[in-house]
Design a protein around this motif. Structure first.
Motif, PDB file in Angstrom:
ATOM      1  N   THR A 128      -6.505   4.074   0.081  1.00  0.00           N
ATOM      2  CA  THR A 128      -5.716   4.667  -1.006  1.00  0.00           C
ATOM      3  C   THR A 128      -4.242   4.758  -0.632  1.00  0.00           C
ATOM      4  N   ARG A 129      -3.956   5.096   0.638  1.00  0.00           N
ATOM      5  CA  ARG A 129      -2.568   5.108   1.074  1.00  0.00           C
ATOM      6  C   ARG A 129      -2.472   5.167   2.590  1.00  0.00           C
ATOM      7  N   ILE A 130      -1.289   4.858   3.086  1.00  0.00           N
ATOM      8  CA  ILE A 130      -1.008   5.021   4.503  1.00  0.00           C
ATOM      9  C   ILE A 130      -0.279   6.362   4.635  1.00  0.00           C
ATOM     10  N   VAL A 131      -0.696   7.142   5.606  1.00  0.00           N
ATOM     11  CA  VAL A 131      -0.067   8.455   5.828  1.00  0.00           C
ATOM     12  C   VAL A 131       0.451   8.470   7.270  1.00  0.00           C
ATOM     13  N   PRO A 132       1.256   9.443   7.654  1.00  0.00           N
ATOM     14  CA  PRO A 132       1.803   9.435   9.017  1.00  0.00           C
ATOM     15  C   PRO A 132       0.719   9.347  10.094  1.00  0.00           C
ATOM     16  N   GLU A 133      -0.458   9.931   9.840  1.00  0.00           N
ATOM     17  CA  GLU A 133      -1.511   9.982  10.870  1.00  0.00           C
ATOM     18  C   GLU A 133      -2.406   8.748  10.871  1.00  0.00           C
ATOM     19  N   GLY A 134      -2.338   7.926   9.847  1.00  0.00           N
ATOM     20  CA  GLY A 134      -3.237   6.769   9.829  1.00  0.00           C
ATOM     21  C   GLY A 134      -3.455   6.223   8.429  1.00  0.00           C
ATOM     22  N   VAL A 135      -4.709   5.850   8.152  1.00  0.00           N
ATOM     23  CA  VAL A 135      -5.027   5.181   6.890  1.00  0.00           C
ATOM     24  C   VAL A 135      -5.967   6.088   6.087  1.00  0.00           C
ATOM     25  N   ARG A 136      -5.578   6.390   4.880  1.00  0.00           N
ATOM     26  CA  ARG A 136      -6.444   7.221   4.041  1.00  0.00           C
ATOM     27  C   ARG A 136      -7.248   6.312   3.116  1.00  0.00           C
ATOM     28  N   THR A 137      -8.551   6.557   3.065  1.00  0.00           N
ATOM     29  CA  THR A 137      -9.408   5.803   2.143  1.00  0.00           C
ATOM     30  C   THR A 137     -10.010   6.788   1.142  1.00  0.00           C
ATOM     31  N   VAL A 138     -10.766   6.255   0.202  1.00  0.00           N
ATOM     32  CA  VAL A 138     -11.416   7.144  -0.776  1.00  0.00           C
ATOM     33  C   VAL A 138     -12.363   8.125  -0.083  1.00  0.00           C
ATOM     34  N   ALA A 139     -12.781   7.779   1.171  1.00  0.00           N
ATOM     35  CA  ALA A 139     -13.721   8.651   1.869  1.00  0.00           C
ATOM     36  C   ALA A 139     -13.025   9.605   2.841  1.00  0.00           C
ATOM     37  N   GLY A 140     -11.712   9.485   2.995  1.00  0.00           N
ATOM     38  CA  GLY A 140     -11.014  10.405   3.900  1.00  0.00           C
ATOM     39  C   GLY A 140     -10.062   9.683   4.843  1.00  0.00           C
ATOM     40  N   ILE A 186       0.868  -1.182   0.000  1.00  0.00           N
ATOM     41  CA  ILE A 186       0.000   0.000   0.000  1.00  0.00           C
ATOM     42  C   ILE A 186       0.905   1.232   0.000  1.00  0.00           C
ATOM     43  N   PRO A 187       0.666   2.199  -0.885  1.00  0.00           N
ATOM     44  CA  PRO A 187       1.564   3.366  -0.925  1.00  0.00           C
ATOM     45  C   PRO A 187       1.658   4.043   0.446  1.00  0.00           C
ATOM     46  N   GLY A 188       2.843   4.480   0.792  1.00  0.00           N
ATOM     47  CA  GLY A 188       3.040   5.268   2.009  1.00  0.00           C
ATOM     48  C   GLY A 188       3.210   4.465   3.284  1.00  0.00           C
ATOM     49  N   MET A 189       3.308   3.138   3.190  1.00  0.00           N
ATOM     50  CA  MET A 189       3.350   2.319   4.411  1.00  0.00           C
ATOM     51  C   MET A 189       4.483   2.720   5.351  1.00  0.00           C
ATOM     52  N   SER A 190       5.638   3.079   4.770  1.00  0.00           N
ATOM     53  CA  SER A 190       6.782   3.389   5.636  1.00  0.00           C
ATOM     54  C   SER A 190       6.660   4.773   6.268  1.00  0.00           C
ATOM     55  N   SER A 191       5.670   5.550   5.811  1.00  0.00           N
ATOM     56  CA  SER A 191       5.552   6.911   6.352  1.00  0.00           C
ATOM     57  C   SER A 191       4.755   6.959   7.661  1.00  0.00           C
ATOM     58  N   PHE A 192       4.143   5.838   8.043  1.00  0.00           N
ATOM     59  CA  PHE A 192       3.263   5.853   9.217  1.00  0.00           C
ATOM     60  C   PHE A 192       4.061   6.230  10.472  1.00  0.00           C
ATOM     61  N   ALA A 193       3.521   7.143  11.266  1.00  0.00           N
ATOM     62  CA  ALA A 193       4.268   7.656  12.427  1.00  0.00           C
ATOM     63  C   ALA A 193       4.167   6.745  13.645  1.00  0.00           C
ATOM     64  N   GLY A 194       3.141   5.905  13.705  1.00  0.00           N
ATOM     65  CA  GLY A 194       2.965   5.040  14.880  1.00  0.00           C
ATOM     66  C   GLY A 194       3.601   3.676  14.681  1.00  0.00           C
ATOM     67  N   ALA A 195       3.216   2.734  15.554  1.00  0.00           N
ATOM     68  CA  ALA A 195       3.750   1.371  15.448  1.00  0.00           C
ATOM     69  C   ALA A 195       2.927   0.589  14.437  1.00  0.00           C
ATOM     70  N   ALA A 196       3.581  -0.273  13.682  1.00  0.00           N
ATOM     71  CA  ALA A 196       2.879  -1.122  12.707  1.00  0.00           C
ATOM     72  C   ALA A 196       3.533  -2.491  12.709  1.00  0.00           C
ATOM     73  N   PHE A 197       2.729  -3.522  12.711  1.00  0.00           N
ATOM     74  CA  PHE A 197       3.298  -4.882  12.685  1.00  0.00           C
ATOM     75  C   PHE A 197       2.294  -5.853  12.081  1.00  0.00           C
ATOM     76  N   HIS A 198       2.804  -7.038  11.708  1.00  0.00           N
ATOM     77  CA  HIS A 198       1.961  -8.086  11.128  1.00  0.00           C
ATOM     78  C   HIS A 198       1.396  -8.951  12.251  1.00  0.00           C
ATOM     79  N   SER A 199       0.215  -9.510  12.015  1.00  0.00           N
ATOM     80  CA  SER A 199      -0.434 -10.300  13.083  1.00  0.00           C
ATOM     81  C   SER A 199       0.425 -11.489  13.525  1.00  0.00           C
ATOM     82  N   ALA A 200       1.213 -12.059  12.594  1.00  0.00           N
ATOM     83  CA  ALA A 200       2.039 -13.219  12.948  1.00  0.00           C
ATOM     84  C   ALA A 200       3.370 -12.810  13.582  1.00  0.00           C
ATOM     85  N   ARG A 201       3.589 -11.528  13.714  1.00  0.00           N
ATOM     86  CA  ARG A 201       4.801 -11.011  14.386  1.00  0.00           C
ATOM     87  C   ARG A 201       4.339  -9.963  15.399  1.00  0.00           C
TER      88      ARG A 201
END
Ligand code: NAP
Length: 495
Positions: free
Chosen positions: A325-337, A159-174
């Motif tokens: 549509t993309r991941i942004v530093p503040e969260g997840v952007r969708t077509v609705a915002g 998903i575009p912008g995944m590395s820009s996320f400011a918080g913690a992110a991880f996969h369910s199996a990790r």
């Protein structure tokens, strides 16, 4: 002399293989395990609520029935404890090399043996090939058994912008247990079996939870039950009762669940059961509509859970179906915002069609397995591949089930491989004939035609070209029959 056997992986498959070798008095094997402990998927998946949605009295070894399961569907710690107990009680530990990853295995035609290269994380610096403290070693084996599983490499979406996320992110199996989700805004991407198990737990503590659903899943109830001390004692003391209970679970899978996937008598029954479950647990018609799948039940892996829908109806949980549509530093952007989040959990599944991909496997004529499988992974009985003598696969291509216990399938495969050992000891490296592979492929294709997996949905059962590479299209009993004993005429022997 016993053949030297390399087993890759110490999950259900690798442990089962080693136990049967021990029982046959063959101790010339080594299990290579890249992780720090045994247990495979049950060591890796530690997310809150992790457990098995197949009853453990069936999802366990037939020869090591365990009467102390505390519930019908025990959690991950109990299943991991069972596997650790097996490793101890069968004395496997001295032959398990933890933190040791197999990086390649190459068949040498002149000697008829496999050269297995490993990298161990805890190297002492000797033989350090890459200057990062990793130690490479080569060892020679007669036989290689891959027990790497189908669900061991997490898949992260692109998903575009995944590395820009400011918080913690991880996969369910990790799962990152250092992250306390209490009072935080959590975004979960994906709604498969893993998400269904941890979403209710996370919802209990999070300030707000967004579940991003791309495709609705069919969900059927999980009839969990506690097995109290009296029930456990009865199962322990009465082997007949234990056997009957296990047999009943097995027969239910074979006679009721299998036909639901094969266009049989129960397809409508199970579908109605799932819709009743949805109606009973989700009163809001608008949410219900979004959670109603638009493809036949079973096309994707059915979610078996009774806590998922209630969690989705909570006021502090939203099911978001607007495309991301993309991941942004503040969260997840969708077509609705923007949907703000402090933590993102990727419950996006596994790289399932690659099978042995992380290990570079080279067979006769220097041919790579990845190259051999460019059009999709395939193996005779899911176990043997032409041009790869004395290589055997556990839980290989077309051996996954949607209706019964995979441990049963693994036991069939281990029995078959044990049956191959005397042949290869007497007649040299054995290699499945291309004609046997072609016949097998044709029968799979014929059987696949009636299965629901083909019915126009995307799933981890298929490769990119849409071919079902993961699932077995028959009953478990049929698989046991076809793997009953090796047919020497299906193989070419070096001597
Ligand atoms: P999964 O079933 O493959 O689900 C992955 C999820 O991620 C799907 O909802 C998928 O949506 C979504 N996804 C993937 N890429 C995406 C993207 N780019 N954007 C938005 N969503 C995306 O994975 P899983 O839940 O980890 O389960 C995998 C398998 O493990 C299960 O099917 C089951 O066999 C096994 N498992 C078993 C148990 C058990 O109790 N026995 C428990 C957990 C897991 P789409 O559906 O639209 O692709």
């Amino acid at each position: 002399m016993s053949p030297r056997i390399a087993i890759i992986g110490a999950g259900f498959g690798g442990l089962c293989m080693a136990i049967q070798l021990e029982r046959a008095g063959i101790r010339s094997y080594t299990i290579f395990e890249k992780g720090a402990g045994v247990g495979g998927t049950w060591r890796d998946n530690t997310y809150p609520g992790a457990g098995c949605d197949i009853p453990s009295h069936l999802y366990s070894f037939s020869f090591e029935r365990y009467s102390s399961w505390t519930r019908r569907y025990p959690g991950q710690p109990e299943i991991l404890g069972y596997l650790e107990g097996c490793a101890d009680s069968y004395g496997l530990r001295p032959r398990i090399r933890l933190n040791t990853e197999v990086v390649s295995a190459a068949f040498d035609e002149a000697s008829g043996r496999w050269r297995v290269r490993t990298a161990s994380a805890n190297g002492d610096g000797d033989g350090d090939a890459n200057g990062d403290g990793e130690k490479n070693e080569d060892e020679v084996f007669d036989v290689v058994v891959s027990a790497m599983g189908q669900l061991n490499r997490p898949y992260l979406p692109d998903i575009p912008g995944m590395s820009s996320f400011a918080g913690a992110a991880f996969h369910s199996a990790r799962w990152d247990h250092s992250q306390d989700l209490t009072g935080r805004r959590v975004a979960v991407i994906g709604n498969g079996s893993s998400a269904a198990q941890f979403v209710p737990k996370v919802a209990e503590v999070a300030a707000h939870l967004d579940v991003f659903q791309r495709t609705a899943n069919w969900v059927v109830p999980k009839p969990d039950a506690v097995f109290g001390p009296r029930m456990r004692a009865a199962l322990h003391r009465m082997p007949l009762l234990r056997r009957a209970y296990r047999e009943w679970l097995y027969r239910y899978g074979e006679n009721t669940l299998y036909p639901a996937l094969a266009g049989g008598w129960s397809a409508d029954l199970v579908r109605r059961r799932a819709l009743e479950h949805l109606h009973a647990q989700v009163p809001d018609p608008e949410l219900r509509a979004r959670l109603t799948p638009g493809y036949p039940l079973g096309c994707k892996r059915v979610v078996i859970d009774s806590g998922f829908y209630p969690a989705l109806t909570r006021p502090d949980v939203d099911v978001v179906t607007d495309p991301i549509t993309r991941i942004v530093p503040e969260g997840v952007r969708t077509v609705a915002g923007l949907r703000e989040a402090d933590v993102i959990v990727y419950a996006t599944g596994f790289r399932t069609s690659e099978f042995l991909a992380p290990v570079r496997i080279t067979g006769r004529g220097g041919r790579g397995l990845a190259e051999e499988w460019r059009e999709g992974a395939e193996a005779y009985l899911g176990i043997a591949v032409p041009r790869f003598p004395n290589l055997f696969l556990l839980y290989g291509p077309n051996t996954n089930l949607g209706h019964n216990s995979i441990v049963f399938m693994i036991e069939c495969q281990v029995r078959y491989i044990m049956g191959c050992l005397p042949h290869l000891a007497a007649r040299g490296p054995m290699e499945v004939r291309p004609e046997a592979m072609a016949t097998w492929r044709r029968s799979l294709e014929r059987a696949m035609g009636r299965m629901v997996w083909q019915a126009g949905c995307a799933s981890w059962y298929k490769n990119e070209a849409g071919r079902v590479t993961n699932n077995w299209p028959g009953t478990a009993s049929l698989y046991r029959r076809v793997t009953g004993a090796p047919r020497p005429d299906a193989f070419h022997f070096a001597r």
